[in-house]
Design a protein around this motif. Structure first.
Motif, PDB file in Angstrom:
ATOM      1  N   ARG A   1       0.840  -1.208   0.000  1.00 52.80           N
ATOM      2  CA  ARG A   1       0.000   0.000   0.000  1.00 52.80           C
ATOM      3  C   ARG A   1       0.874   1.256   0.000  1.00 52.80           C
ATOM      4  O   ARG A   1       0.575   2.238  -0.696  1.00 52.80           O
ATOM      5  CB  ARG A   1      -0.921  -0.024   1.213  1.00 52.80           C
ATOM      6  CG  ARG A   1      -1.865   1.162   1.300  1.00 52.80           C
ATOM      7  CD  ARG A   1      -2.934   0.933   2.368  1.00 52.80           C
ATOM      8  NE  ARG A   1      -2.353   0.681   3.686  1.00 52.80           N
ATOM      9  CZ  ARG A   1      -3.055   0.242   4.729  1.00 52.80           C
ATOM     10  NH1 ARG A   1      -4.350  -0.012   4.615  1.00 52.80           N
ATOM     11  NH2 ARG A   1      -2.457   0.048   5.893  1.00 52.80           N
ATOM     12  N   LEU A   2       1.960   1.226   0.772  1.00 52.82           N
ATOM     13  CA  LEU A   2       2.899   2.350   0.783  1.00 52.82           C
ATOM     14  C   LEU A   2       3.492   2.555  -0.600  1.00 52.82           C
ATOM     15  O   LEU A   2       3.550   3.680  -1.112  1.00 52.82           O
ATOM     16  CB  LEU A   2       3.994   2.093   1.818  1.00 52.82           C
ATOM     17  CG  LEU A   2       5.183   3.059   1.818  1.00 52.82           C
ATOM     18  CD1 LEU A   2       4.721   4.486   2.123  1.00 52.82           C
ATOM     19  CD2 LEU A   2       6.234   2.604   2.829  1.00 52.82           C
TER      20      LEU A   2
ATOM     21  N   TYR B   1       8.448  10.099   0.308  1.00 51.74           N
ATOM     22  CA  TYR B   1       8.457   8.909   1.146  1.00 51.74           C
ATOM     23  C   TYR B   1       8.135   9.253   2.596  1.00 51.74           C
ATOM     24  O   TYR B   1       7.347   8.565   3.249  1.00 51.74           O
ATOM     25  CB  TYR B   1       9.820   8.214   1.035  1.00 51.74           C
ATOM     26  CG  TYR B   1      10.052   7.111   2.048  1.00 51.74           C
ATOM     27  CD1 TYR B   1       9.135   6.087   2.214  1.00 51.74           C
ATOM     28  CD2 TYR B   1      11.214   7.099   2.828  1.00 51.74           C
ATOM     29  CE1 TYR B   1       9.351   5.075   3.139  1.00 51.74           C
ATOM     30  CE2 TYR B   1      11.437   6.092   3.752  1.00 51.74           C
ATOM     31  CZ  TYR B   1      10.506   5.083   3.906  1.00 51.74           C
ATOM     32  OH  TYR B   1      10.721   4.093   4.827  1.00 51.74           O
ATOM     33  N   GLY B   2       8.717  10.322   3.111  1.00 50.88           N
ATOM     34  CA  GLY B   2       8.483  10.690   4.500  1.00 50.88           C
ATOM     35  C   GLY B   2       7.035  11.042   4.784  1.00 50.88           C
ATOM     36  O   GLY B   2       6.500  10.728   5.853  1.00 50.88           O
ATOM     37  N   VAL B   3       6.381  11.696   3.833  1.00 50.00           N
ATOM     38  CA  VAL B   3       4.971  12.062   4.003  1.00 50.00           C
ATOM     39  C   VAL B   3       4.092  10.819   3.917  1.00 50.00           C
ATOM     40  O   VAL B   3       3.220  10.585   4.773  1.00 50.00           O
ATOM     41  CB  VAL B   3       4.547  13.100   2.950  1.00 50.00           C
ATOM     42  CG1 VAL B   3       3.058  13.424   3.073  1.00 50.00           C
ATOM     43  CG2 VAL B   3       5.376  14.371   3.092  1.00 50.00           C
TER      44      VAL B   3
ATOM     45  N   THR C   1      11.234  10.409   8.109  1.00 54.72           N
ATOM     46  CA  THR C   1      11.763   9.228   7.433  1.00 54.72           C
ATOM     47  C   THR C   1      12.151   9.617   6.016  1.00 54.72           C
ATOM     48  O   THR C   1      11.385  10.304   5.336  1.00 54.72           O
ATOM     49  CB  THR C   1      10.714   8.096   7.407  1.00 54.72           C
ATOM     50  OG1 THR C   1      10.157   7.958   8.708  1.00 54.72           O
ATOM     51  CG2 THR C   1      11.326   6.797   6.976  1.00 54.72           C
ATOM     52  N   HIS C   2      13.315   9.165   5.556  1.00 54.62           N
ATOM     53  CA  HIS C   2      13.846   9.680   4.288  1.00 54.62           C
ATOM     54  C   HIS C   2      14.783   8.670   3.659  1.00 54.62           C
ATOM     55  O   HIS C   2      15.431   7.889   4.366  1.00 54.62           O
ATOM     56  CB  HIS C   2      14.640  10.979   4.564  1.00 54.62           C
ATOM     57  CG  HIS C   2      14.547  11.997   3.483  1.00 54.62           C
ATOM     58  ND1 HIS C   2      15.284  11.916   2.315  1.00 54.62           N
ATOM     59  CD2 HIS C   2      13.818  13.134   3.371  1.00 54.62           C
ATOM     60  CE1 HIS C   2      15.012  12.959   1.554  1.00 54.62           C
ATOM     61  NE2 HIS C   2      14.114  13.715   2.165  1.00 54.62           N
TER      62      HIS C   2
ATOM     63  N   ALA D   1      11.273  -3.165  -0.120  1.00 56.35           N
ATOM     64  CA  ALA D   1      11.490  -3.777   1.202  1.00 56.35           C
ATOM     65  C   ALA D   1      12.158  -2.806   2.158  1.00 56.35           C
ATOM     66  O   ALA D   1      11.863  -2.803   3.363  1.00 56.35           O
ATOM     67  CB  ALA D   1      12.332  -5.040   1.057  1.00 56.35           C
ATOM     68  N   HIS D   2      13.083  -1.974   1.649  1.00 55.95           N
ATOM     69  CA  HIS D   2      13.745  -0.991   2.508  1.00 55.95           C
ATOM     70  C   HIS D   2      12.773   0.114   2.921  1.00 55.95           C
ATOM     71  O   HIS D   2      12.789   0.572   4.074  1.00 55.95           O
ATOM     72  CB  HIS D   2      14.947  -0.384   1.780  1.00 55.95           C
ATOM     73  CG  HIS D   2      16.073  -1.343   1.592  1.00 55.95           C
ATOM     74  ND1 HIS D   2      17.078  -1.154   0.664  1.00 55.95           N
ATOM     75  CD2 HIS D   2      16.376  -2.514   2.217  1.00 55.95           C
ATOM     76  CE1 HIS D   2      17.938  -2.151   0.727  1.00 55.95           C
ATOM     77  NE2 HIS D   2      17.520  -2.985   1.656  1.00 55.95           N
ATOM     78  N   LEU D   3      11.943   0.543   1.982  1.00 53.99           N
ATOM     79  CA  LEU D   3      10.947   1.569   2.309  1.00 53.99           C
ATOM     80  C   LEU D   3       9.961   1.047   3.357  1.00 53.99           C
ATOM     81  O   LEU D   3       9.580   1.766   4.287  1.00 53.99           O
ATOM     82  CB  LEU D   3      10.205   1.985   1.040  1.00 53.99           C
ATOM     83  CG  LEU D   3      11.063   2.615  -0.071  1.00 53.99           C
ATOM     84  CD1 LEU D   3      10.244   2.773  -1.339  1.00 53.99           C
ATOM     85  CD2 LEU D   3      11.630   3.956   0.356  1.00 53.99           C
ATOM     86  N   GLU D   4       9.571  -0.197   3.215  1.00 49.85           N
ATOM     87  CA  GLU D   4       8.679  -0.816   4.197  1.00 49.85           C
ATOM     88  C   GLU D   4       9.356  -0.908   5.564  1.00 49.85           C
ATOM     89  O   GLU D   4       8.735  -0.619   6.601  1.00 49.85           O
ATOM     90  CB  GLU D   4       8.269  -2.208   3.721  1.00 49.85           C
ATOM     91  CG  GLU D   4       7.323  -2.928   4.655  1.00 49.85           C
ATOM     92  CD  GLU D   4       6.896  -4.284   4.111  1.00 49.85           C
ATOM     93  OE1 GLU D   4       6.308  -5.071   4.886  1.00 49.85           O
ATOM     94  OE2 GLU D   4       7.144  -4.575   2.916  1.00 49.85           O
ATOM     95  N   ALA D   5      10.633  -1.286   5.569  1.00 47.31           N
ATOM     96  CA  ALA D   5      11.367  -1.398   6.834  1.00 47.31           C
ATOM     97  C   ALA D   5      11.446  -0.049   7.543  1.00 47.31           C
ATOM     98  O   ALA D   5      11.218   0.049   8.756  1.00 47.31           O
ATOM     99  CB  ALA D   5      12.769  -1.944   6.572  1.00 47.31           C
ATOM    100  N   GLY D   6      11.776   1.002   6.805  1.00 54.74           N
ATOM    101  CA  GLY D   6      11.850   2.328   7.403  1.00 54.74           C
ATOM    102  C   GLY D   6      10.519   2.770   7.970  1.00 54.74           C
ATOM    103  O   GLY D   6      10.454   3.412   9.030  1.00 54.74           O
ATOM    104  N   CYS D   7       9.439   2.425   7.277  1.00 54.31           N
ATOM    105  CA  CYS D   7       8.102   2.781   7.744  1.00 54.31           C
ATOM    106  C   CYS D   7       7.740   1.991   9.003  1.00 54.31           C
ATOM    107  O   CYS D   7       7.101   2.527   9.917  1.00 54.31           O
ATOM    108  CB  CYS D   7       7.091   2.541   6.626  1.00 54.31           C
ATOM    109  SG  CYS D   7       5.468   3.257   6.938  1.00 54.31           S
TER     110      CYS D   7
END
Length: 421
Positions: free
Chosen positions: A20-21, A107-109, A199-200, A401-407
């Motif tokens: 979804r992200l 990404y941060g938003v 988050t960035h 996967a990295h974006l999901e991990a950061g979230c």
């Protein structure tokens, strides 16, 4: 099992919806999409308005209330059980560079929005409200100063100064905010923050090179931006002898390598860049009469950044005296190095450890809205890798996967501060 233990167990297992992200990022990236796969969505343009409308619509669909302040900063709020508490906030920006990517700021938003959606999915309530913000003109590519919205919010410069800023076509920030319908009513700064997370993507190669998933950011480098103008005399390139020329380009060409040399004298965090140059009259057979260019100096230590500034100004003074040409150096943006609050950095470390991601500390070389938020509330940042360390580029990329991990780290760090009830 007590209710407290049940809640803790439930939230320990909580994870965001990575697909979804990703889908939200890809949908937002269609607004201003470029042929090379990037995004051009400059601050306060019609495309920026469309991006803002999309994100605000998503927030309202998630049950959030929306407040807009006079500089166009947008705050999207999920109520807490004690709404009198200052909100635990996350956010970034959705304006881009002229050759921007899909992830810088966006990404941060959208990671913040995904945190809210995840809490909604699982019916989890927090004591403190949770807010997602996006700040106006973070990039500074259309209007100077950079990080304008968050800077006005924290009092780094006045609303009037920001309103008067003009783009290359003479349009002002005040006029453009009004035109796109995002000149709000709330006075900037009249909006409490209990803690702030951003988050960035890293925008550099360190995490990827070290094969780490999460960067814990203890500090951000300070930055000095300058406009430098060398004024000579335009003349015909053929009839004018070399010794009689007042060639602005040749003098500018002496300054440019000195910017790099100064940075190299202050490792490991010294940075020096000339990224923009305008030549007048910009004709192949006319000796340049004026050259205007940018200078960008950075370091993680304020004393070292000040030394770099002093060396730059001294070199320009000497060059002006030796060449006989006029050289004007104007500092157009400055913020000191910013150490982040140990409690917020600690919340990021704790969440990363709980989730089992590989991690390392990364000092940010780029400026972020978190720098100004840190003047008003405990603040910190979470980095994830980007491909080849490339950003401010249409080929900017990051692994889902990295974006999901950061979230996920953002989710658990925010819950630590907002407190699950």
């Amino acid at each position: 099992m007590t209710e407290a233990v049940k809640t803790e167990t439930t939230t320990d297992a909580l994870r965001v919806d990575g697909k979804r992200l990703w889908d939200a990022l890809m949908e937002l990236a269609q607004i201003g999409a470029t042929e090379k796969g990037g995004v051009k969505r400059l601050a306060l343009t019609d495309l920026d308005r469309q991006g803002r409308d999309l994100v605000v619509g998503w927030a309202k669909a998630a049950g959030m209330t929306v407040t807009i302040d006079q500089i166009g900063n947008v705050f999207m709020r999920r109520a807490g059980t004690d709404d009198a508490l200052p909100p635990v906030m996350t956010g970034s920006h959705i304006d881009t560079q002229p050759t921007g990517g899909k992830f810088d700021g966006n990404y941060g938003v959208l990671a913040g929005l995904e945190v809210v959606r995840t809490l909604n999915d699982h019916g989890i309530r927090t004591e403190a409200p949770i807010e997602v913000a996006f700040w106006t003109n973070e990039e500074g590519s259309r209007f100077v100063p950079v990080m304008m919205g968050s800077g006005v919010f924290c009092g780094a410069f006045t609303l009037e100064h920001a309103y008067a800023a003009k783009d290359v076509d003479g349009r002002t920030v005040g006029e453009e905010l009004e035109r796109i319908g995002y000149r709000g009513d709330q006075a900037p700064g009249d909006h409490p923050i209990g803690a702030y997370f951003e988050t960035h993507i890293e925008q550099g190669p360190v995490l990827e090179d070290a094969d780490k998933v999460i960067g814990v950011v203890p500090a951000v480098m300070g930055l000095s931006w300058y406009d430098c103008t060398v004024t000579g005399m335009e003349a015909h390139a053929g009839p004018t002898p070399m010794h009689l020329r007042r060639d602005a380009m040749q003098v500018a060409a002496k300054i440019v390598p000195e910017v790099v040399a100064i940075a190299n004298r202050y490792p490991p965090y010294g940075r020096g860049t000339v990224g923009m140059m305008q030549v007048f009259p910009n004709s192949r057979n006319v000796i340049p009469g004026e050259v205007k260019f940018s200078i960008d100096l950075r370091n993680v230590n304020d004393e070292l950044l000040n030394r770099m500034h002093e060396e730059m100004t001294a070199f320009i003074d000497r060059t002006a005296a030796e060449s006989g040409l006029g050289i004007k150096l104007e500092r157009v943006s400055y913020y000191p190095p910013c150490p982040f609050h140990e409690d917020v950095v600690g919340a990021v470390r704790s969440a990363t450890a709980k989730l089992g991601y590989s991690t390392m500390d990364v000092v940010s070389g780029a400026g972020h809205d978190a720098i100004y938020a840190a003047r008003l509330a405990p603040s910190g940042m979470i980095f994830v890798p980007c491909k080849d360390g490339i950003s401010h580029n249409e080929i900017e990329d990051a692994q889902p996967a990295h974006l999901e991990a950061g979230c996920n780290v953002l989710l658990h760090a925010m819950l630590e501060r907002a407190k699950v009830v």
